[in-house]
Design an enzyme around this catalytic site. Structure first.
Site, PDB file in Angstrom:
ATOM      1  N   GLY A  12       2.598  84.765  52.939  1.00 55.00           N
ATOM      2  CA  GLY A  12       1.862  85.799  53.672  1.00 55.00           C
ATOM      3  C   GLY A  12       0.426  85.986  53.243  1.00 55.00           C
ATOM      4  N   ARG A  66      20.949  79.228  69.035  1.00 52.12           N
ATOM      5  CA  ARG A  66      19.501  79.408  69.163  1.00 52.12           C
ATOM      6  C   ARG A  66      19.149  80.270  70.371  1.00 52.12           C
ATOM      7  NH1 ARG A  66      14.586  78.572  66.218  1.00 52.12           N
ATOM      8  NH2 ARG A  66      15.899  77.384  64.837  1.00 52.12           N
ATOM      9  N   ASN A 108      -2.050  80.654  66.639  1.00 50.72           N
ATOM     10  CA  ASN A 108      -1.433  80.053  65.455  1.00 50.72           C
ATOM     11  C   ASN A 108      -2.533  79.538  64.536  1.00 50.72           C
ATOM     12  OD1 ASN A 108       0.690  78.791  63.842  1.00 50.72           O
ATOM     13  ND2 ASN A 108      -0.023  76.839  64.688  1.00 50.72           N
ATOM     14  N   HIS A 110      -3.279  76.605  61.798  1.00 48.34           N
ATOM     15  CA  HIS A 110      -2.740  75.331  61.319  1.00 48.34           C
ATOM     16  C   HIS A 110      -3.684  74.779  60.250  1.00 48.34           C
ATOM     17  CE1 HIS A 110      -0.404  71.684  61.368  1.00 48.34           C
ATOM     18  NE2 HIS A 110      -1.552  71.030  61.316  1.00 48.34           N
ATOM     19  N   GLY A 149       3.499  72.706  73.778  1.00 49.19           N
ATOM     20  CA  GLY A 149       3.539  71.610  72.811  1.00 49.19           C
ATOM     21  C   GLY A 149       3.472  72.133  71.376  1.00 49.19           C
ATOM     22  N   ASP A 151       1.221  72.425  68.382  1.00 58.79           N
ATOM     23  CA  ASP A 151      -0.196  72.383  67.974  1.00 58.79           C
ATOM     24  C   ASP A 151      -1.105  71.772  69.052  1.00 58.79           C
ATOM     25  OD1 ASP A 151       0.646  73.399  65.481  1.00 58.79           O
ATOM     26  OD2 ASP A 151       0.943  71.390  64.679  1.00 58.79           O
TER      27      ASP A 151
HETATM   28  C1  GAR Z   1      -0.653  78.312  55.822  1.00 63.90           C
HETATM   29  O1  GAR Z   1      -1.333  77.282  55.153  1.00 63.90           O
HETATM   30  C2  GAR Z   1      -0.600  78.027  57.306  1.00 63.90           C
HETATM   31  O2  GAR Z   1      -1.765  77.411  57.789  1.00 63.90           O
HETATM   32  C3  GAR Z   1       0.576  77.092  57.379  1.00 63.90           C
HETATM   33  O3  GAR Z   1       1.517  77.654  56.506  1.00 63.90           O
HETATM   34  C4  GAR Z   1       0.828  78.329  55.448  1.00 63.90           C
HETATM   35  C5  GAR Z   1       1.368  79.726  55.315  1.00 63.90           C
HETATM   36  O4  GAR Z   1       0.847  80.373  54.176  1.00 63.90           O
HETATM   37  N1  GAR Z   1       1.064  76.947  58.714  1.00 63.90           N
HETATM   38  C6  GAR Z   1       1.553  75.798  59.192  1.00 63.90           C
HETATM   39  O5  GAR Z   1       1.647  74.793  58.540  1.00 63.90           O
HETATM   40  C7  GAR Z   1       1.981  75.869  60.664  1.00 63.90           C
HETATM   41  N2  GAR Z   1       2.136  74.535  61.201  1.00 63.90           N
HETATM   42  P1  GAR Z   1       0.877  81.940  54.041  1.00 63.90           P
HETATM   43  O6  GAR Z   1       2.322  82.395  54.272  1.00 63.90           O
HETATM   44  O7  GAR Z   1       0.437  82.189  52.628  1.00 63.90           O
HETATM   45  O8  GAR Z   1      -0.057  82.538  55.047  1.00 63.90           O
END
Ligand code: GAR
Length: 207
Positions: A12, A66, A108, A110, A149, A151
């Site tokens: 988080g 699901r 989102n 990424h 899709g 990303d």
């Molecule tokens: C972050 O680096 C985010 O960009 C990535 O997960 C991490 C979460 O960290 N998301 C992905 O890879 C989505 N494809 P956080 O819980 O500390 O924010």
């Protein structure tokens, strides 16, 4: 006031960046209506509660299939009445019905420069492992709207970060967060909250 719902799975730190940016005025005109985690042990839930934000766990593991989870997830999201859904390290596939209902209202973050190192199987540390294995010299982060899709939705913001020769996946992940993610996500929310973004023909334009 933009009501945002933040979906999380792990530590988080991106949620924290948003909370902090609302607190110090880098994000304006925005309130966090709630936080949903699919993981009951996610530290993100603690961060939310410490800031007085309603936070719940909704896990696919607690549903017979699901489809049942997807219905409960959409019901919970709807009940928050969000203007924007923010996926901040959320590792659950968003149901098609939610994407349709919240078109251009889900973003989102990424941890790479899309379209590199993204798509199915690229999440968290795996992204940074792939970056180091390929030997690229520059990586970064992307905030994008969510479409059907993985990303592939319209790109809102990107920021590059240098890869160092002695990086480990962990050190690179940390630098991408510090130099890109924790800045981009608050900026993206502030732009949306202040009506400065539109999507035309699958591309984001700034107003
Ligand atoms: C972050 O680096 C985010 O960009 C990535 O997960 C991490 C979460 O960290 N998301 C992905 O890879 C989505 N494809 P956080 O819980 O500390 O924010």
């Amino acid at each position: 006031m933009l009501r945002i719902l933040v979906c999380v799975s792990g530590g988080g730190t991106n949620l924290q960046a948003v909370i902090d940016a609302i607190g110090d005025g880098r994000i304006t005109n925005t309130e966090i209506a709630g936080v949903i985690s699919n993981n009951k042990n996610a530290y993100a839930l603690t961060r939310a509660r410490q800031s007085g934000i309603e936070a719940i766990c909704l896990s696919p593991k607690d549903f017979p299939d699901r489809a049942a989870f997807n219905r409960a997830f959409l019901d919970k999201v709807d009940s928050c009445l969000p203007d924007l859904i923010v996926l901040a390290g959320f590792l659950v596939t968003i149901p098609a019905a939610m994407i349709e209902k919240y078109r251009n209202r889900i973003i989102n973050i990424h941890p790479s420069l899309i379209p590199s190192f993204c798509g199915v199987g690229f999440y968290g540390l795996k992204v940074h492992e792939a970056v180091l294995a390929r030997g690229v010299k520059v990586t970064g982060a992307t905030v994008h709207f969510v479409d059907e899709g993985t990303d592939t939705g319209p790109i809102l913001l990107q920021k590059s970060v240098e890869v160092n020769e002695d990086d480990t996946p962990e050190s690179l992940q940390r630098r991408v967060m510090e130099e890109a993610e924790w800045q981009l996500l608050p900026r993206a929310i502030d732009l949306i909250a202040n009506g400065k973004v539109s999507v035309t023909d699958g591309k984001v334009r700034y107003k």
